[in-house]
Design an enzyme around this catalytic site. Structure first.
Site, mmCIF file in Angstrom:
data_model
loop_
_atom_site.group_PDB
_atom_site.id
_atom_site.type_symbol
_atom_site.label_atom_id
_atom_site.label_comp_id
_atom_site.label_asym_id
_atom_site.label_seq_id
_atom_site.Cartn_x
_atom_site.Cartn_y
_atom_site.Cartn_z
ATOM 1 N N ASP A 112 -14.952 -13.187 8.390
ATOM 2 C CA ASP A 112 -14.387 -13.439 7.062
ATOM 3 C C ASP A 112 -15.483 -13.111 6.046
ATOM 4 O O ASP A 112 -16.558 -13.723 6.053
ATOM 5 C CB ASP A 112 -13.988 -14.921 6.967
ATOM 6 C CG ASP A 112 -13.347 -15.250 5.629
ATOM 7 O OD1 ASP A 112 -13.608 -14.540 4.631
ATOM 8 O OD2 ASP A 112 -12.596 -16.237 5.571
ATOM 9 N N ASP A 133 -5.016 -7.778 0.203
ATOM 10 C CA ASP A 133 -3.728 -8.483 0.190
ATOM 11 C C ASP A 133 -3.433 -8.928 -1.238
ATOM 12 O O ASP A 133 -4.247 -9.612 -1.856
ATOM 13 C CB ASP A 133 -3.797 -9.698 1.126
ATOM 14 C CG ASP A 133 -3.992 -9.268 2.575
ATOM 15 O OD1 ASP A 133 -3.032 -8.789 3.187
ATOM 16 O OD2 ASP A 133 -5.131 -9.390 3.082
ATOM 17 N N LYS A 137 2.733 -13.983 -5.393
ATOM 18 C CA LYS A 137 3.286 -15.224 -5.966
ATOM 19 C C LYS A 137 2.192 -16.023 -6.674
ATOM 20 O O LYS A 137 1.084 -16.159 -6.140
ATOM 21 C CB LYS A 137 3.867 -16.103 -4.853
ATOM 22 C CG LYS A 137 5.104 -15.486 -4.221
ATOM 23 C CD LYS A 137 5.673 -16.402 -3.165
ATOM 24 C CE LYS A 137 6.866 -15.707 -2.534
ATOM 25 N NZ LYS A 137 7.113 -16.131 -1.161
ATOM 26 N N ASP A 169 -1.843 -1.500 -5.224
ATOM 27 C CA ASP A 169 -0.517 -0.986 -5.598
ATOM 28 C C ASP A 169 0.271 -2.086 -6.314
ATOM 29 O O ASP A 169 1.494 -2.011 -6.415
ATOM 30 C CB ASP A 169 0.246 -0.479 -4.357
ATOM 31 C CG ASP A 169 0.324 -1.505 -3.246
ATOM 32 O OD1 ASP A 169 -0.537 -2.410 -3.196
ATOM 33 O OD2 ASP A 169 1.244 -1.419 -2.406
ATOM 34 N N THR A 201 -4.783 5.385 2.416
ATOM 35 C CA THR A 201 -4.821 4.355 3.461
ATOM 36 C C THR A 201 -3.401 3.969 3.880
ATOM 37 O O THR A 201 -2.424 4.294 3.202
ATOM 38 C CB THR A 201 -5.576 3.086 2.979
ATOM 39 O OG1 THR A 201 -4.737 2.395 2.041
ATOM 40 C CG2 THR A 201 -6.904 3.404 2.346
ATOM 41 N N PHE A 203 -1.960 1.005 3.815
ATOM 42 C CA PHE A 203 -1.242 0.149 2.859
ATOM 43 C C PHE A 203 -0.938 0.890 1.554
ATOM 44 O O PHE A 203 0.032 0.566 0.873
ATOM 45 C CB PHE A 203 -2.019 -1.152 2.619
ATOM 46 C CG PHE A 203 -1.758 -2.167 3.703
ATOM 47 C CD1 PHE A 203 -0.758 -3.123 3.565
ATOM 48 C CD2 PHE A 203 -2.482 -2.139 4.889
ATOM 49 C CE1 PHE A 203 -0.492 -4.030 4.578
ATOM 50 C CE2 PHE A 203 -2.224 -3.045 5.912
ATOM 51 C CZ PHE A 203 -1.221 -3.987 5.767
ATOM 52 N N GLU A 204 -1.740 1.894 1.256
ATOM 53 C CA GLU A 204 -1.439 2.722 0.083
ATOM 54 C C GLU A 204 -0.145 3.505 0.332
ATOM 55 O O GLU A 204 0.729 3.566 -0.544
ATOM 56 C CB GLU A 204 -2.603 3.681 -0.176
ATOM 57 C CG GLU A 204 -2.377 4.589 -1.367
ATOM 58 C CD GLU A 204 -3.609 5.412 -1.695
ATOM 59 O OE1 GLU A 204 -4.498 5.537 -0.835
ATOM 60 O OE2 GLU A 204 -3.681 5.924 -2.819
HETATM 61 C C1 LIG Z 1 -3.500 -5.261 3.037
HETATM 62 S S1 LIG Z 1 -4.699 -4.874 4.233
HETATM 63 C C2 LIG Z 1 -5.423 -3.326 3.634
HETATM 64 C C3 LIG Z 1 -6.061 -2.558 4.749
HETATM 65 C C4 LIG Z 1 -6.654 -1.192 4.348
HETATM 66 N N1 LIG Z 1 -7.773 -1.332 3.431
HETATM 67 C C5 LIG Z 1 -5.599 -0.308 3.748
HETATM 68 O O1 LIG Z 1 -5.701 0.013 2.550
HETATM 69 O O2 LIG Z 1 -4.694 0.100 4.482
HETATM 70 C C6 LIG Z 1 -5.971 -6.033 3.848
HETATM 71 C C7 LIG Z 1 -7.021 -6.135 4.931
HETATM 72 O O3 LIG Z 1 -8.045 -7.000 4.481
HETATM 73 C C8 LIG Z 1 -8.432 -7.853 5.543
HETATM 74 N N2 LIG Z 1 -9.004 -9.060 4.935
HETATM 75 C C9 LIG Z 1 -8.404 -9.871 4.019
HETATM 76 N N3 LIG Z 1 -9.217 -10.878 3.687
HETATM 77 C C10 LIG Z 1 -10.363 -10.699 4.404
HETATM 78 C C11 LIG Z 1 -11.575 -11.443 4.503
HETATM 79 N N4 LIG Z 1 -11.753 -12.569 3.806
HETATM 80 N N5 LIG Z 1 -12.544 -10.993 5.323
HETATM 81 C C12 LIG Z 1 -12.359 -9.864 6.040
HETATM 82 N N6 LIG Z 1 -11.224 -9.124 5.999
HETATM 83 C C13 LIG Z 1 -10.239 -9.541 5.191
HETATM 84 C C14 LIG Z 1 -7.130 -8.084 6.306
HETATM 85 O O4 LIG Z 1 -7.364 -8.490 7.645
HETATM 86 C C15 LIG Z 1 -6.485 -6.709 6.233
HETATM 87 O O5 LIG Z 1 -6.871 -5.883 7.304
#
Ligand SMILES: C[S@@+](CC[C@H](N)C(=O)[O-])C[C@H]1O[C@@H](n2cnc3c(N)ncnc32)[C@H](O)[C@@H]1O
Length: 222
Positions: A112, A133, A137, A169, A201, A203-204
């Site tokens: 984390d 993420d 909300k 996004d 990416t 998610f993009e």
């Molecule tokens: C919505 S995904 C985006 C993934 C990638 N960057 C993309 O654009 O496709 C968010 C990523 O951030 C990671 N993540 C969120 N909070 C985190 C944290 N506190 N420490 C490490 N990873 C984290 C999640 O596990 C996830 O893989």
């Protein structure tokens, strides 16, 4: 042995997580990579290896999948990328790609980021967070990565002149990022055109498919 998370310093209040629980089934290929990860996979104990080559270190927070990190590592061979995520399949993928493609400027850690950043053994030249993420909300905004306490904590580890490049996004999230950075004396910047070198990416692609606009923001550490 007790659970230690609650007593460890972290950036947000204990128990607040910026990530969503995700499916963590791993493929045989990912499992093999994780079973013998070679020198790419670091732990808190071995983290200082990322600084050993004396290259500038860029932290990629929440890289999710391997492809974009590999592209960036090739585009910026003079940078060391420290890629961090809590999502084990993505960690396995990136370890696999780095080993099989002999990529030497990427290190990976499964942690984390909010717990790791206060313990980094070196400073950062930059930070990338692509499509964190969005927690759309209002009651979940406290789980967003790009918010004041995190922006403040990052200012302590990013060198003056260094950068934090984010993309989202969710335009409302972009606005709230810009507001939070602007009210912090350590950073200057705002939205930028999408750099042509920024990899598309996972998610993009989803955001584009669902009709959401993409916003890149870039802040420089004063
Ligand atoms: C919505 S995904 C985006 C993934 C990638 N960057 C993309 O654009 O496709 C968010 C990523 O951030 C990671 N993540 C969120 N909070 C985190 C944290 N506190 N420490 C490490 N990873 C984290 C999640 O596990 C996830 O893989």
């Amino acid at each position: 042995m007790g659970h230690t998370a609650a007593v460890e310093p972290t950036i947000l209040s204990p128990g607040i997580r910026t990530f969503k629980p995700r499916r963590s089934r791993i493929t045989p290929r990912q499992a093999r990579a994780l079973a013998s990860p070679g020198s790419h996979l670091l732990t808190r104990q071995t983290l200082s290896k990322a600084w050993e080559s004396n290259q500038p270190v860029v932290l990629d927070i929440g890289f999710g999948s391997a492809g974009p990190v590999v592209e960036l590592a090739r585009y910026f061979p003079e940078q060391t990328i420290l890629a961090i995520d809590v999502h084990t399949p993505g960690i396995g993928d990136l370890v696999d790609r780095c080993s099989s493609e002999d990529i030497n400027n990427v290190f990976i850690i499964e942690e984390d980021v909010l717990e790791l950043v206060p313990r980094l053994p070196g400073s950062l030249t930059g930070v990338r967070s692509f499509f964190p993420d969005p927690w759309p909300k209002a009651r979940h905004h406290k789980r967003r990565l790009a918010q004041s306490p995190v922006i403040d904590a990052m200012a302590k580890v990013v060198e003056p002149g260094g950068f934090w490049h984010l993309a989202t996004d969710w335009p409302e999230y972009a606005e709230s990022m810009i507001e939070a950075f602007s009210s912090n004396d350590h950073w200057s910047g705002g939205s930028i055109d999408r750099p042509e070198w920024r990899p598309l990416t996972h998610f993009e692609k989803r955001g584009i498919r669902e009709g959401r606009p993409i916003v890149d923001v870039w802040f420089t550490r004063n």
